[in-house]
Design a protein around this motif. Structure first.
Motif, PDB file in Angstrom:
ATOM      1  N   ALA A  93       0.796  -1.322   0.136  1.00  0.00           N
ATOM      2  CA  ALA A  93      -0.061   0.106   0.055  1.00  0.00           C
ATOM      3  C   ALA A  93       0.771   1.230   0.136  1.00  0.00           C
ATOM      4  CB  ALA A  93      -0.954   0.094   1.203  1.00  0.00           C
ATOM      5  N   ALA A  94       1.874   1.249   0.871  1.00  0.00           N
ATOM      6  CA  ALA A  94       2.879   2.424   0.768  1.00  0.00           C
ATOM      7  C   ALA A  94       3.595   2.579  -0.600  1.00  0.00           C
ATOM      8  CB  ALA A  94       3.868   2.112   1.834  1.00  0.00           C
ATOM      9  N   GLN A  95       3.539   1.501  -1.274  1.00  0.00           N
ATOM     10  CA  GLN A  95       4.209   1.707  -2.651  1.00  0.00           C
ATOM     11  C   GLN A  95       3.218   2.425  -3.600  1.00  0.00           C
ATOM     12  OE1 GLN A  95       5.920  -1.952  -4.386  1.00  0.00           O
ATOM     13  NE2 GLN A  95       6.170  -0.749  -6.297  1.00  0.00           N
ATOM     14  N   LEU A  96       2.098   2.109  -3.403  1.00  0.00           N
ATOM     15  CA  LEU A  96       1.235   2.742  -4.195  1.00  0.00           C
ATOM     16  C   LEU A  96       0.918   4.180  -3.744  1.00  0.00           C
ATOM     17  CD1 LEU A  96       0.243  -0.256  -4.869  1.00  0.00           C
ATOM     18  CD2 LEU A  96      -2.221   0.707  -4.839  1.00  0.00           C
ATOM     19  N   HIS A  97       1.002   4.484  -2.540  1.00  0.00           N
ATOM     20  CA  HIS A  97       0.866   6.009  -1.917  1.00  0.00           C
ATOM     21  C   HIS A  97       1.910   6.730  -2.671  1.00  0.00           C
ATOM     22  CE1 HIS A  97      -1.166   3.895   1.697  1.00  0.00           C
ATOM     23  NE2 HIS A  97      -2.002   3.874   0.641  1.00  0.00           N
ATOM     24  N   SER A  98       3.071   6.244  -2.370  1.00  0.00           N
ATOM     25  CA  SER A  98       4.419   6.969  -3.080  1.00  0.00           C
ATOM     26  C   SER A  98       4.095   7.354  -4.442  1.00  0.00           C
ATOM     27  CB  SER A  98       5.882   5.989  -2.798  1.00  0.00           C
ATOM     28  OG  SER A  98       5.774   5.002  -3.341  1.00  0.00           O
ATOM     29  N   GLU A  99       3.658   6.339  -5.319  1.00  0.00           N
ATOM     30  CA  GLU A  99       3.368   6.699  -6.763  1.00  0.00           C
ATOM     31  C   GLU A  99       2.117   7.670  -6.831  1.00  0.00           C
ATOM     32  OE1 GLU A  99       3.388   2.757  -8.423  1.00  0.00           O
ATOM     33  OE2 GLU A  99       5.364   2.186  -7.891  1.00  0.00           O
ATOM     34  N   GLY A 100       1.608   8.083  -5.989  1.00  0.00           N
ATOM     35  CA  GLY A 100       0.336   9.046  -6.065  1.00  0.00           C
ATOM     36  C   GLY A 100      -0.829   8.407  -6.543  1.00  0.00           C
ATOM     37  N   ILE A 101      -0.920   7.101  -5.898  1.00  0.00           N
ATOM     38  CA  ILE A 101      -2.243   6.191  -6.058  1.00  0.00           C
ATOM     39  C   ILE A 101      -2.899   6.392  -4.502  1.00  0.00           C
ATOM     40  CG2 ILE A 101      -3.398   4.191  -6.629  1.00  0.00           C
ATOM     41  CD1 ILE A 101      -0.833   3.422  -8.562  1.00  0.00           C
ATOM     42  N   ASP A 102      -4.035   6.986  -4.537  1.00  0.00           N
ATOM     43  CA  ASP A 102      -4.599   7.175  -3.268  1.00  0.00           C
ATOM     44  C   ASP A 102      -5.425   5.858  -3.047  1.00  0.00           C
ATOM     45  OD1 ASP A 102      -3.979   9.810  -2.531  1.00  0.00           O
ATOM     46  OD2 ASP A 102      -4.860  10.699  -4.431  1.00  0.00           O
ATOM     47  N   VAL A 103      -5.937   5.571  -2.037  1.00  0.00           N
ATOM     48  CA  VAL A 103      -6.471   4.470  -1.443  1.00  0.00           C
ATOM     49  C   VAL A 103      -7.552   4.807  -0.407  1.00  0.00           C
ATOM     50  CG1 VAL A 103      -6.449   2.053  -0.437  1.00  0.00           C
ATOM     51  CG2 VAL A 103      -4.651   2.945  -1.957  1.00  0.00           C
ATOM     52  N   VAL A 104      -8.707   4.173  -0.894  1.00  0.00           N
ATOM     53  CA  VAL A 104      -9.985   4.573   0.145  1.00  0.00           C
ATOM     54  C   VAL A 104     -10.584   3.041   0.455  1.00  0.00           C
ATOM     55  CG1 VAL A 104     -12.462   5.110  -0.085  1.00  0.00           C
ATOM     56  CG2 VAL A 104     -10.840   6.620  -0.909  1.00  0.00           C
ATOM     57  N   ILE A 105     -10.616   2.850   1.770  1.00  0.00           N
ATOM     58  CA  ILE A 105     -11.355   1.610   2.005  1.00  0.00           C
ATOM     59  C   ILE A 105     -12.845   1.428   2.659  1.00  0.00           C
ATOM     60  CG2 ILE A 105     -11.182  -0.361   3.918  1.00  0.00           C
ATOM     61  CD1 ILE A 105      -8.700  -0.024   2.130  1.00  0.00           C
ATOM     62  N   GLU A 106     -13.661   0.712   2.091  1.00  0.00           N
ATOM     63  CA  GLU A 106     -14.911   0.425   2.669  1.00  0.00           C
ATOM     64  C   GLU A 106     -15.008  -0.771   3.260  1.00  0.00           C
ATOM     65  OE1 GLU A 106     -18.048   1.851   2.356  1.00  0.00           O
ATOM     66  OE2 GLU A 106     -17.397   3.684   1.341  1.00  0.00           O
ATOM     67  N   ALA A 107     -15.040  -1.022   4.492  1.00  0.00           N
ATOM     68  CA  ALA A 107     -14.821  -2.139   5.496  1.00  0.00           C
ATOM     69  C   ALA A 107     -16.031  -2.425   6.049  1.00  0.00           C
ATOM     70  CB  ALA A 107     -13.751  -1.845   6.596  1.00  0.00           C
ATOM     71  N   VAL A 108     -16.393  -3.965   5.901  1.00  0.00           N
ATOM     72  CA  VAL A 108     -17.397  -4.364   6.146  1.00  0.00           C
ATOM     73  C   VAL A 108     -17.335  -5.547   7.093  1.00  0.00           C
ATOM     74  CG1 VAL A 108     -18.972  -3.719   4.267  1.00  0.00           C
ATOM     75  CG2 VAL A 108     -17.562  -5.737   4.319  1.00  0.00           C
ATOM     76  N   GLY A 109     -18.282  -5.986   8.018  1.00  0.00           N
ATOM     77  CA  GLY A 109     -17.908  -7.299   8.792  1.00  0.00           C
ATOM     78  C   GLY A 109     -17.239  -6.616   9.947  1.00  0.00           C
ATOM     79  N   ASP A 110     -16.754  -7.801  10.941  1.00  0.00           N
ATOM     80  CA  ASP A 110     -16.376  -7.559  12.103  1.00  0.00           C
ATOM     81  C   ASP A 110     -14.778  -8.392  12.220  1.00  0.00           C
ATOM     82  OD1 ASP A 110     -17.008 -10.138  12.396  1.00  0.00           O
ATOM     83  OD2 ASP A 110     -18.252  -9.913  14.072  1.00  0.00           O
ATOM     84  N   ASP A 111     -14.340  -8.661  11.038  1.00  0.00           N
ATOM     85  CA  ASP A 111     -13.145  -9.411  10.784  1.00  0.00           C
ATOM     86  C   ASP A 111     -12.158  -8.358  10.271  1.00  0.00           C
ATOM     87  OD1 ASP A 111     -11.496 -11.613  11.322  1.00  0.00           O
ATOM     88  OD2 ASP A 111     -11.510 -12.626   9.132  1.00  0.00           O
ATOM     89  N   VAL A 112     -12.020  -7.394  10.504  1.00  0.00           N
ATOM     90  CA  VAL A 112     -11.193  -6.415   9.938  1.00  0.00           C
ATOM     91  C   VAL A 112     -10.135  -5.843  10.966  1.00  0.00           C
ATOM     92  CG1 VAL A 112     -12.627  -5.640   7.829  1.00  0.00           C
ATOM     93  CG2 VAL A 112     -12.802  -4.539  10.083  1.00  0.00           C
ATOM     94  N   THR A 113      -9.262  -5.614  10.504  1.00  0.00           N
ATOM     95  CA  THR A 113      -8.015  -4.915  11.378  1.00  0.00           C
ATOM     96  C   THR A 113      -7.756  -3.965  11.178  1.00  0.00           C
ATOM     97  OG1 THR A 113      -6.902  -7.403  11.445  1.00  0.00           O
ATOM     98  CG2 THR A 113      -5.654  -5.551  12.334  1.00  0.00           C
ATOM     99  N   GLU A 114      -8.184  -2.900  12.137  1.00  0.00           N
ATOM    100  CA  GLU A 114      -7.956  -1.600  12.311  1.00  0.00           C
ATOM    101  C   GLU A 114      -6.686  -0.968  12.015  1.00  0.00           C
ATOM    102  OE1 GLU A 114      -9.876   2.025  12.521  1.00  0.00           O
ATOM    103  OE2 GLU A 114     -10.648   0.034  12.833  1.00  0.00           O
TER     104      GLU A 114
END
Length: 230
Positions: A174-195
């Motif tokens: 993910a950090a590699q994408l960010h460094s290349e100017g690619i932004d990331v948005v997350i739509e998290a669902v359920g309860d098995d996600v790690t903050e």
């Protein structure tokens, strides 16, 4: 990008989230991204490449995957209100990732393509491998024929990574994408996600939904209320 404007809008989003709920906060976040995407070509619309990256792992199941598709269609509806020239494609991922459809501009065609996405439980083990999804999304963006001013990956997921390297590998990719100017948005669902993992993947924002249907209804409310800024 207009850093001061983005900072002010995002700060406003925090206040709105607490005082008026998800709809207003989402609108301000989207407006901030739109305002920050400025064209390199004077007098032209800013061009943005968008990859819809949807988790297709075993944990989702057929019913939830079908519901997830309405979250994706909700984003298509929102993006169609932007004063930007947007191009939208889609990637699905589990243990492996694949391009479901290349960049399109017609909301109707994009929604039809999303409707055509299928889910097969148990295929290839289908663990949740965010790294594979990011790799395929990055490859898709790098091959894009558009000279995009901004690039955005919207991830819909219900789980933490289950593949080699764990969260560290996910965060590094993910950090590699960010460094290349690619932004990331997350739509998290359920309860098995790690903050912590969600926060390292996203450099824009993370939306938490109790379930897919809540995500769909929230986006419907945003789409109805959204007003594109000048």
């Amino acid at each position: 990008m207009n850093v001061l404007l983005i900072t002010c809008l995002l700060a406003t989003a925090v206040v709105l989230a607490a005082a008026q709920g998800d709809t207003e906060a989402r609108i301000v976040r989207l407006q901030a991204f739109e305002a920050g995407c400025t064209p390199k070509r004077p007098g032209k619309k800013a061009v943005v490449d968008v990859v819809l990256m949807v988790d297709k792992s075993n944990s989702i199941g057929t019913q939830a995957f079908e519901s997830a598709k309405c979250i994706l269609k909700g984003y298509v509806e929102l993006l169609s209100k932007w004063k930007l020239a947007y191009y939208i494609g889609a990637v699905t991922y589990g243990r492996e990732a694949s391009v479901e459809f290349d960049f399109l501009t017609s909301p109707k065609k994009i929604k039809n393509k999303i409707d055509g996405l299928t889910y097969t439980q148990g295929y290839a083990g289908q663990k949740t491998c965010h790294v594979e999804g990011f790799k395929e999304s990055r490859k898709m963006i790098r091959k894009s024929p558009q000279e995009a001013d901004c690039r955005l990956v919207i991830v819909v997921t219900d789980g933490k990574t289950q593949c080699d390297g764990g969260m560290d590998a996910t965060c590094a990719m993910a950090a590699q994408l960010h460094s290349e100017g690619i932004d990331v948005v997350i739509e998290a669902v359920g309860d098995d996600v790690t903050e912590d993992e969600l926060n390292c993947m996203a450099n824009q924002w993370v939306e938490h939904n109790i379930d897919y249907e809540r995500g769909c209804s929230a986006l419907d409310a945003v789409a109805q209320a959204y007003t594109s800024i000048a």
